[in-house]
Scaffold this motif. Structure first.
Motif, PDB file in Angstrom:
ATOM      1  N   GLY A 172     -45.000 -40.464  -6.988  1.00  0.00           N
ATOM      2  CA  GLY A 172     -46.145 -39.625  -6.687  1.00  0.00           C
ATOM      3  C   GLY A 172     -46.517 -39.558  -5.221  1.00  0.00           C
ATOM      4  N   THR A 173     -45.661 -40.092  -4.355  1.00  0.00           N
ATOM      5  CA  THR A 173     -45.984 -40.136  -2.929  1.00  0.00           C
ATOM      6  C   THR A 173     -45.274 -39.042  -2.137  1.00  0.00           C
ATOM      7  OG1 THR A 173     -44.137 -41.629  -2.431  1.00  0.00           O
ATOM      8  CG2 THR A 173     -46.244 -42.643  -3.049  1.00  0.00           C
ATOM      9  N   GLY A 174     -44.284 -38.430  -2.759  1.00  0.00           N
ATOM     10  CA  GLY A 174     -43.464 -37.481  -2.027  1.00  0.00           C
ATOM     11  C   GLY A 174     -42.304 -38.149  -1.315  1.00  0.00           C
ATOM     12  N   LYS A 175     -42.363 -39.489  -1.207  1.00  0.00           N
ATOM     13  CA  LYS A 175     -41.258 -40.235  -0.615  1.00  0.00           C
ATOM     14  C   LYS A 175     -40.184 -40.433  -1.677  1.00  0.00           C
ATOM     15  CE  LYS A 175     -44.222 -42.912   2.502  1.00  0.00           C
ATOM     16  NZ  LYS A 175     -44.665 -44.275   2.873  1.00  0.00           N
ATOM     17  N   VAL A 176     -38.958 -40.297  -1.279  1.00  0.00           N
ATOM     18  CA  VAL A 176     -37.849 -40.460  -2.212  1.00  0.00           C
ATOM     19  C   VAL A 176     -36.848 -41.438  -1.614  1.00  0.00           C
ATOM     20  CG1 VAL A 176     -36.063 -39.257  -3.519  1.00  0.00           C
ATOM     21  CG2 VAL A 176     -38.149 -38.055  -2.904  1.00  0.00           C
ATOM     22  N   ALA A 177     -36.344 -42.329  -2.427  1.00  0.00           N
ATOM     23  CA  ALA A 177     -35.267 -43.176  -1.945  1.00  0.00           C
ATOM     24  C   ALA A 177     -34.102 -42.276  -1.531  1.00  0.00           C
ATOM     25  CB  ALA A 177     -34.824 -44.132  -3.044  1.00  0.00           C
ATOM     26  N   THR A 178     -33.449 -42.613  -0.440  1.00  0.00           N
ATOM     27  CA  THR A 178     -32.280 -41.842  -0.048  1.00  0.00           C
ATOM     28  C   THR A 178     -31.208 -41.992  -1.118  1.00  0.00           C
ATOM     29  OG1 THR A 178     -31.242 -43.687   1.121  1.00  0.00           O
ATOM     30  CG2 THR A 178     -32.780 -42.303   2.383  1.00  0.00           C
ATOM     31  N   THR A 179     -30.244 -41.101  -1.110  1.00  0.00           N
ATOM     32  CA  THR A 179     -29.167 -41.225  -2.089  1.00  0.00           C
ATOM     33  C   THR A 179     -28.475 -42.579  -1.955  1.00  0.00           C
ATOM     34  OG1 THR A 179     -27.708 -40.063  -0.539  1.00  0.00           O
ATOM     35  CG2 THR A 179     -28.730 -38.747  -2.274  1.00  0.00           C
ATOM     36  N   GLU A 180     -28.355 -43.067  -0.722  1.00  0.00           N
ATOM     37  CA  GLU A 180     -27.706 -44.352  -0.497  1.00  0.00           C
ATOM     38  C   GLU A 180     -28.547 -45.496  -1.057  1.00  0.00           C
ATOM     39  OE1 GLU A 180     -26.193 -41.319   2.147  1.00  0.00           O
ATOM     40  OE2 GLU A 180     -28.240 -42.078   1.905  1.00  0.00           O
ATOM     41  N   GLN A 181     -29.879 -45.427  -0.862  1.00  0.00           N
ATOM     42  CA  GLN A 181     -30.757 -46.465  -1.399  1.00  0.00           C
ATOM     43  C   GLN A 181     -30.726 -46.482  -2.922  1.00  0.00           C
ATOM     44  OE1 GLN A 181     -34.351 -45.130   0.624  1.00  0.00           O
ATOM     45  NE2 GLN A 181     -34.419 -46.996   1.853  1.00  0.00           N
ATOM     46  N   ALA A 182     -30.795 -45.296  -3.516  1.00  0.00           N
ATOM     47  CA  ALA A 182     -30.771 -45.211  -4.972  1.00  0.00           C
ATOM     48  C   ALA A 182     -29.452 -45.746  -5.522  1.00  0.00           C
ATOM     49  CB  ALA A 182     -30.988 -43.774  -5.421  1.00  0.00           C
ATOM     50  N   GLN A 183     -28.351 -45.300  -4.956  1.00  0.00           N
ATOM     51  CA  GLN A 183     -27.045 -45.744  -5.425  1.00  0.00           C
ATOM     52  C   GLN A 183     -26.871 -47.246  -5.265  1.00  0.00           C
ATOM     53  OE1 GLN A 183     -24.571 -44.812  -7.165  1.00  0.00           O
ATOM     54  NE2 GLN A 183     -23.164 -46.478  -6.662  1.00  0.00           N
ATOM     55  N   GLU A 184     -27.356 -47.812  -4.166  1.00  0.00           N
ATOM     56  CA  GLU A 184     -27.227 -49.253  -3.935  1.00  0.00           C
ATOM     57  C   GLU A 184     -27.909 -50.050  -5.044  1.00  0.00           C
ATOM     58  OE1 GLU A 184     -28.287 -52.573  -0.473  1.00  0.00           O
ATOM     59  OE2 GLU A 184     -29.389 -50.672  -0.526  1.00  0.00           O
ATOM     60  N   VAL A 185     -29.129 -49.645  -5.405  1.00  0.00           N
ATOM     61  CA  VAL A 185     -29.857 -50.385  -6.437  1.00  0.00           C
ATOM     62  C   VAL A 185     -29.245 -50.138  -7.812  1.00  0.00           C
ATOM     63  CG1 VAL A 185     -32.091 -50.807  -7.508  1.00  0.00           C
ATOM     64  CG2 VAL A 185     -31.959 -50.324  -5.061  1.00  0.00           C
ATOM     65  N   HIS A 186     -28.857 -48.907  -8.085  1.00  0.00           N
ATOM     66  CA  HIS A 186     -28.232 -48.595  -9.374  1.00  0.00           C
ATOM     67  C   HIS A 186     -26.933 -49.381  -9.537  1.00  0.00           C
ATOM     68  CE1 HIS A 186     -30.432 -44.844 -10.927  1.00  0.00           C
ATOM     69  NE2 HIS A 186     -31.169 -45.356  -9.956  1.00  0.00           N
ATOM     70  N   ALA A 187     -26.164 -49.491  -8.470  1.00  0.00           N
ATOM     71  CA  ALA A 187     -24.918 -50.263  -8.539  1.00  0.00           C
ATOM     72  C   ALA A 187     -25.209 -51.738  -8.801  1.00  0.00           C
ATOM     73  CB  ALA A 187     -24.137 -50.104  -7.244  1.00  0.00           C
ATOM     74  N   ALA A 188     -26.295 -52.249  -8.205  1.00  0.00           N
ATOM     75  CA  ALA A 188     -26.672 -53.652  -8.431  1.00  0.00           C
ATOM     76  C   ALA A 188     -27.106 -53.862  -9.879  1.00  0.00           C
ATOM     77  CB  ALA A 188     -27.800 -54.039  -7.471  1.00  0.00           C
TER      78      ALA A 188
END
Length: 249
Positions: A172-188
């Motif tokens: 709800g902030t308008g901030k989005v994890a970058t694709t790299e940040q999202a992928q890093e956590v999803h991979a973990a």
């Protein structure tokens, strides 16, 4: 087989009978990606209305469920009551319940178990706050949240769970994890599944991203190998939700 793409729409405490009817009718008439599983989650008061109106191919989820089967628990909804009204999904562990209502990892894990035991599939939300992100504790936090559920579920029961990684600072902030940040956590998370649950769980369990997902950023996020879909908040109330569902077309 590849994991089926999954898009959930969490209406939160938004909508009345007319607006929810309009949203559902728009989804029913839209051309949706037939390879994507779609589940929408209206406020509890409108669950049965939504289930009656929505095309059978669209799932309907409660935004919460209690961990006890019945009893003197004013204001709560049981798994049996969801099943009785043909509601086969529940969103559990959303950060707004963790942060505002102070639900613990253990309580959330018990609710996940109660739902799965009762035949209700779960969108299991995990994620870190901005302070935890800045302290480099993201993986520690999501692992702690996952471990609580692992203590309650059998290895086989993870097949009924979709994990939604939602960084609290992006909701709800308008901030989005970058694709790299999202992928890093999803991979973990997928690595954790393989090491803690089973190799099959690592292959099969869907890990979706939530946090200010929009029609503008969904396509790039959808290209990541471990991003299996989205849990959408505010954008699920708008016609652009169709574009997010069709992110891979």
């Amino acid at each position: 087989m590849p994991r089926q793409f999954f898009v959930g729409g969490n209406f939160k405490m938004n909508g009345v009978r007319q607006s929810i009817t309009d949203i559902v009718k728009n989804l029913n008439s839209a051309k949706l990606d037939s390879t994507t599983e779609v589940v929408i989650s209206p406020p509890a008061l409108y669950l049965t209305l939504t289930r009656e109106l929505a095309d059978p191919k669209i799932g309907v989820a409660a935004q919460n469920v209690f961990d006890k089967p019945n009893g003197a628990f004013t204001g709560e909804i049981s798994v049996e009551q969801l099943k009785d009204t043909s509601i086969n999904w529940a969103v559990i562990g959303h950060s707004e319940r963790r942060v505002i209502l102070k639900e613990s990892d253990e309580f959330i894990a018990r609710k996940v178990k109660a739902a799965v035991d009762g035949g209700v599939s779960v969108i299991f939300c995990i994620g870190e706050t901005l302070e935890e992100r800045e302290a480099n504790k993201t993986i520690e936090v999501v692992t702690r949240q996952l471990n609580a559920a692992a203590k309650e579920l059998s290895k086989e029961q993870w097949a009924k769970v979709v994990i939604a990684y939602e960084p609290v600072w992006a909701i709800g902030t308008g901030k989005v994890a970058t694709t790299e940040q999202a992928q890093e956590v999803h991979a973990a998370i997928r690595k954790w599944l393989g090491e803690t649950i089973s190799a099959q769980a690592a292959d099969d369990v869907r890990v979706i991203y939530g946090g200010s997902v929009s029609e503008k950023n969904c396509r790039e996020l959808a290209t990541q190998p471990d991003v299996d879909g989205f849990l959408v908040g505010g954008a699920s109330l708008k016609p652009a939700f169709v574009d997010i569902i069709n992110a891979r077309i």
